[in-house]
Design a protein around this motif. Structure first.
Motif, short mmCIF file in Angstrom:
data_model
loop_
_atom_site.label_atom_id
_atom_site.label_comp_id
_atom_site.label_asym_id
_atom_site.label_seq_id
_atom_site.Cartn_x
_atom_site.Cartn_y
_atom_site.Cartn_z
N MET A 38 45.32 42.34 47.41
CA MET A 38 44.09 41.87 46.77
C MET A 38 43.90 40.39 47.01
SD MET A 38 44.13 43.87 43.11
CE MET A 38 43.25 42.53 42.34
N TRP A 39 44.98 39.62 46.96
CA TRP A 39 44.89 38.18 47.18
C TRP A 39 44.54 37.87 48.63
CZ3 TRP A 39 48.43 34.91 49.89
CH2 TRP A 39 48.16 33.56 49.76
N ILE A 40 45.15 38.59 49.57
CA ILE A 40 44.87 38.35 50.99
C ILE A 40 43.43 38.69 51.33
CG2 ILE A 40 45.40 39.19 53.32
CD1 ILE A 40 48.33 39.37 52.46
N LEU A 41 42.93 39.80 50.79
CA LEU A 41 41.56 40.22 51.07
C LEU A 41 40.52 39.48 50.25
CD1 LEU A 41 42.15 44.06 51.33
CD2 LEU A 41 41.81 42.44 53.20
N GLY A 42 40.97 38.71 49.26
CA GLY A 42 40.04 37.95 48.44
C GLY A 42 39.28 38.79 47.43
N ALA A 43 39.87 39.88 47.00
CA ALA A 43 39.21 40.77 46.04
C ALA A 43 39.20 40.11 44.66
CB ALA A 43 39.93 42.11 45.98
N GLU A 44 38.10 40.29 43.96
CA GLU A 44 37.99 39.76 42.61
C GLU A 44 38.76 40.65 41.65
OE1 GLU A 44 34.01 39.24 41.34
OE2 GLU A 44 33.43 38.16 43.15
N PHE A 45 39.21 40.07 40.57
CA PHE A 45 39.93 40.83 39.53
C PHE A 45 38.89 41.36 38.56
CE2 PHE A 45 42.86 41.26 35.91
CZ PHE A 45 43.86 41.95 36.56
N ASN A 46 38.48 42.60 38.78
CA ASN A 46 37.48 43.21 37.91
C ASN A 46 37.91 44.63 37.58
OD1 ASN A 46 36.94 44.65 40.23
ND2 ASN A 46 35.15 43.42 40.76
N VAL A 47 37.03 45.39 36.98
CA VAL A 47 37.38 46.72 36.50
C VAL A 47 37.75 47.65 37.66
CG1 VAL A 47 36.50 48.72 35.25
CG2 VAL A 47 35.93 46.44 34.48
N VAL A 48 37.09 47.53 38.78
CA VAL A 48 37.38 48.40 39.93
C VAL A 48 38.76 48.11 40.50
CG1 VAL A 48 36.63 49.04 42.25
CG2 VAL A 48 34.93 48.64 40.47
N THR A 49 39.10 46.85 40.67
CA THR A 49 40.42 46.52 41.21
C THR A 49 41.52 46.85 40.21
OG1 THR A 49 40.15 44.22 40.49
CG2 THR A 49 39.58 44.74 42.76
N ILE A 50 41.23 46.71 38.93
CA ILE A 50 42.22 47.10 37.91
C ILE A 50 42.45 48.60 37.95
CG2 ILE A 50 42.61 47.26 35.43
CD1 ILE A 50 41.29 44.55 35.18
N LEU A 51 41.40 49.37 38.16
CA LEU A 51 41.55 50.81 38.28
C LEU A 51 42.44 51.17 39.47
CD1 LEU A 51 40.68 53.63 37.32
CD2 LEU A 51 38.80 53.48 38.95
N HIS A 52 42.27 50.48 40.58
CA HIS A 52 43.14 50.71 41.73
C HIS A 52 44.58 50.33 41.43
CE1 HIS A 52 39.27 50.67 44.06
NE2 HIS A 52 39.84 51.79 44.45
N LEU A 53 44.78 49.24 40.71
CA LEU A 53 46.14 48.84 40.33
C LEU A 53 46.77 49.90 39.42
CD1 LEU A 53 45.70 45.05 39.60
CD2 LEU A 53 47.17 46.06 41.33
N PHE A 54 46.03 50.39 38.45
CA PHE A 54 46.55 51.41 37.54
C PHE A 54 46.92 52.67 38.30
CE2 PHE A 54 44.17 49.79 33.53
CZ PHE A 54 44.99 48.68 33.53
N MET A 55 46.03 53.12 39.18
CA MET A 55 46.30 54.34 39.94
C MET A 55 47.50 54.15 40.86
SD MET A 55 44.33 56.56 38.78
CE MET A 55 44.67 57.84 39.94
N GLY A 56 47.62 52.98 41.48
CA GLY A 56 48.78 52.71 42.32
C GLY A 56 50.07 52.69 41.54
N ALA A 57 50.04 52.11 40.35
CA ALA A 57 51.24 52.06 39.51
C ALA A 57 51.62 53.46 39.04
CB ALA A 57 51.01 51.14 38.31
N ILE A 58 50.65 54.25 38.64
CA ILE A 58 50.94 55.60 38.16
C ILE A 58 51.43 56.49 39.29
CG2 ILE A 58 49.87 57.68 37.21
CD1 ILE A 58 48.08 55.78 35.55
N LEU A 59 50.76 56.45 40.43
CA LEU A 59 51.20 57.27 41.56
C LEU A 59 52.55 56.81 42.08
CD1 LEU A 59 47.86 57.75 43.50
CD2 LEU A 59 49.13 59.45 42.21
N GLY A 60 52.79 55.51 42.11
CA GLY A 60 54.09 55.00 42.52
C GLY A 60 55.20 55.45 41.59
N ALA A 61 54.93 55.44 40.30
CA ALA A 61 55.92 55.90 39.33
C ALA A 61 56.19 57.39 39.50
CB ALA A 61 55.44 55.62 37.91
N GLU A 62 55.14 58.16 39.70
CA GLU A 62 55.31 59.60 39.85
C GLU A 62 56.12 59.94 41.10
OE1 GLU A 62 52.59 63.59 40.48
OE2 GLU A 62 51.62 61.70 39.97
#
Length: 125
Positions: free
Chosen positions: A80-104
């Motif tokens: 996200m930092w490299i691509l310059g993505a803003e920290f908003n609801v959409v990027t947080i949703l991607h972070l949550f899904m990545g964390a959940i899928l990674g844990a699973e």
């Protein structure tokens, strides 16, 4: 001066509306989203460790799974930092899904490795 501001706010707009600054809404959104994101990601990683420890009863596999999940989340933050993505609801949703899928997935792989018969070299294959 406070009474003047209250009178101005009461007189502004139709009915009981209150004037607001759009920048203030974004500030309050960020004030809520940052701590909530860190709390949620921490809970996911800790629950990942708890489930892995219950399934495997080995601290080494539990720590390996937690470190793997932490690496997934950190790599998502880095991308996200490299691509310059803003920290908003959409990027947080991607972070949550990545964390959940990674844990699973790390839990499933760790459980499959630990529960498989044989020594370490046989389980790797």
């Amino acid at each position: 001066m406070l009474e003047d501001l209250l009178d101005l706010a009461d007189d502004f707009g139709p009915g009981d509306s209150f004037p607001y600054n759009t920048e203030m809404l974004y500030y309050e959104q960020a004030a809520v989203l940052y701590p909530t994101t860190w709390i949620f990601i921490s809970v996911v990683i800790l629950l990942n460790g708890l489930v892995n420890f219950v399934l495997s009863l080995r601290i080494s596999s539990t720590l390996l799974s937690m470190v793997t999940n932490l690496a997934i989340v950190l790599s998502m933050f880095l991308s996200m930092w490299i691509l310059g993505a803003e920290f908003n609801v959409v990027t947080i949703l991607h972070l949550f899904m990545g964390a959940i899928l990674g844990a699973e997935f790390s839990t499933h792989i760790t459980h499959a490795f630990v529960s498989r018969p044989g020594d370490r070299k046989e389980r790797l294959v």
